[in-house]
Design an enzyme around this catalytic site. Sequence first.
Site, PDB file in Angstrom:
ATOM      1  N   CYS A 164      37.852  31.606  27.550  1.00 33.88           N
ATOM      2  CA  CYS A 164      38.532  31.941  28.799  1.00 33.88           C
ATOM      3  C   CYS A 164      37.589  31.787  29.986  1.00 33.88           C
ATOM      4  O   CYS A 164      36.820  32.697  30.299  1.00 33.88           O
ATOM      5  CB  CYS A 164      39.088  33.360  28.728  1.00 33.88           C
ATOM      6  N   CYS A 167      38.057  34.344  32.773  1.00 29.06           N
ATOM      7  CA  CYS A 167      37.521  35.689  32.516  1.00 29.06           C
ATOM      8  C   CYS A 167      36.001  35.691  32.604  1.00 29.06           C
ATOM      9  O   CYS A 167      35.407  36.644  33.085  1.00 29.06           O
ATOM     10  CB  CYS A 167      37.892  36.162  31.112  1.00 29.06           C
ATOM     11  N   ASP A 168      35.366  34.648  32.075  1.00 32.01           N
ATOM     12  CA  ASP A 168      33.926  34.709  31.832  1.00 32.01           C
ATOM     13  C   ASP A 168      33.084  33.789  32.721  1.00 32.01           C
ATOM     14  O   ASP A 168      31.857  33.934  32.761  1.00 32.01           O
ATOM     15  CB  ASP A 168      33.651  34.340  30.360  1.00 32.01           C
TER      16      ASP A 168
END
Length: 341
Positions: A164, A167-168
Site C-alpha cells: 500500500c 499508506c506507507d
Amino acid sequence: MIGHIAPLRTYLGRVGTRVQSRMVHHKVTIIGSGPAAHTAAIYLARAEMKPTLYEGMMANGVAAGGQLTTTTEIENFPGFPEALTGSELMERMRQQSARFGTNIVTETISKVDLSSKPFKLWVEFSEDADPVTTDAIILATGASAKRMSLPGEETYWQKGISACAVCDGAVPIFRNKPLAVIGGGDSACEEAEFLTKYGSKVYILVRKDHFRASVIMQRRIEKNSKIIILFNTVALEAKGNGKLLDVLRIKNTKTGVENDLEVNGLFYAIGHNPATEIVNGQVDKQETGYIKTVPGSSLTSVPGFFAAGDVQDSRYRQAVTSAGSGCIAALDAERYLSTQE
Ligand code: FAD
Ligand code: NDP
C-alpha cells in the site's frame, strides 16, 4: 511503517454498535463496508427493511470503508467534480446509510452458516456465543491485496516491502530513495505516480510487454520523468542488510539476464483476492474465488444469499460498479424477502 493505521483513524472517527446481545435476529444483513455494502444499505433502509450492516474491524487488514480508504483522491466517482479522498467518500456513504436508519455494527463476521433458514452468523472473537440469525444476507466483503511470497519477503515485509503505497509511501526510509512497484494494472500506475512525490525515482516492473492499466493511467506515468518502466521484468528476491531492504534481484524474461536493482522500497500492486473465506464450500464460486452470480443480478447459488461489489466482480472492480451492484443486491433482497412473508 504505518500499515493501514492512518485510514483507520480518519475513517473510524466514530464507531457503530459494538455489543452483541443474545438471540439477535436481523431481517436482512449486509456484510462489508465498501461502496457496495453502503449502497445496498441506503436502498434497504429507504425501503424500511431495517438493514443491519457489519462494517468489520480491520477485516482482511483493511479499515472499515474498504479499499478506497487506502487511496488518495477519487476522480472518477460521479457527482464529485472536485476530487475527494477515498476516506471522505466512504465517510459520506456511511453517513448516508446511517441517516436512513441502517444499524451499523463495528464487528467482523467470522463465520456464516447458510445450510438452513434462517441463516446464522457469528462475529469475530465471539464464536462460542449464540449466533445472530437473519432471513437474507448481502455479502459485500470486497477484496484485498495479493502478496508475492518472494524469497526475502518475510524478512523485509514492512521494512521496505508494502502492498500500500498510499499508506506507507511517506515514511522516512523512502524519502529521496529509489523505489519499485510491481504490477501492470491501474493500481501499479497510480502507486508509482504517487511514490514519485517521495522517491528519487520509481521503477515499475511489468511482467509482460504491455500494461493492463487503462490508457489514461499509462499516459500519465509515461509522461512522468521520475518513472522508469521495465517491461518483461520479474522480481526474484528481496535482499538487504537484515533490517531494511536495499536490493531487488530482477530478471528480464525475454533475455534471461538477471540484475540487482538498488531500491529501498518495494510496493506490490498485483491485484486482489476476493474475501470469500467465510462462505467456503457453501456457495458456488468462480475458479478465481469470486462468488458466482447470475449475470445481471446479485443472485447466487443459495436463495436469500446475495453478493455485491468486488467480491463477485473479477472484471470491472470500480467504486461506481460496486455501488451499482449494491443497489441491484438491495432490490433483489427486497424482492426475495417479500416472497417469504
Ligand atoms: P471493498 O471496498 O473491498 O470493501 C469491503 C470491506 O468490507 C473490507 O475492506 C472490510 O472493511 C469489510 N469486510 C470484509 N470482510 C468482512 C467481514 N467478514 N465482516 C465485516 N466486514 C468485512 N475504484 C474507482 O472507481 N476509482 C478509484 O480511483 C479507485 N482507486 C483505487 C485505488 C486502490 C489503491 C485500490 C486498491 C482500488 C481502487 N479502486 C478504485 C477500486 C475500488 O476501491 C473498489 O472497486 C471498491 O472499493 C470495491 O468496493 P466493495 O464495496 O466491493 O468492497
Ligand atoms: P489488476 O488485476 O487490474 O492488475 C494486476 C496487475 O498485476 C496485472 O498487470 C498483472 O499482470 C500483474 N500481476 C499479477 N500477479 C503478478 C505477479 N505474481 N507478478 C508480477 N505481476 C503480477 O489489479 P489492480 O489492483 O491494478 O486493479 C484492480 C481494479 O481496481 C481494476 O479494475 C482497476 O481498474 C481498479 N483501479 C482503478 C483505479 C482508477 O480508476 N484510478 C486505480 C486503481 C485500481 P498481467 O497483466 O500480466 O496479468
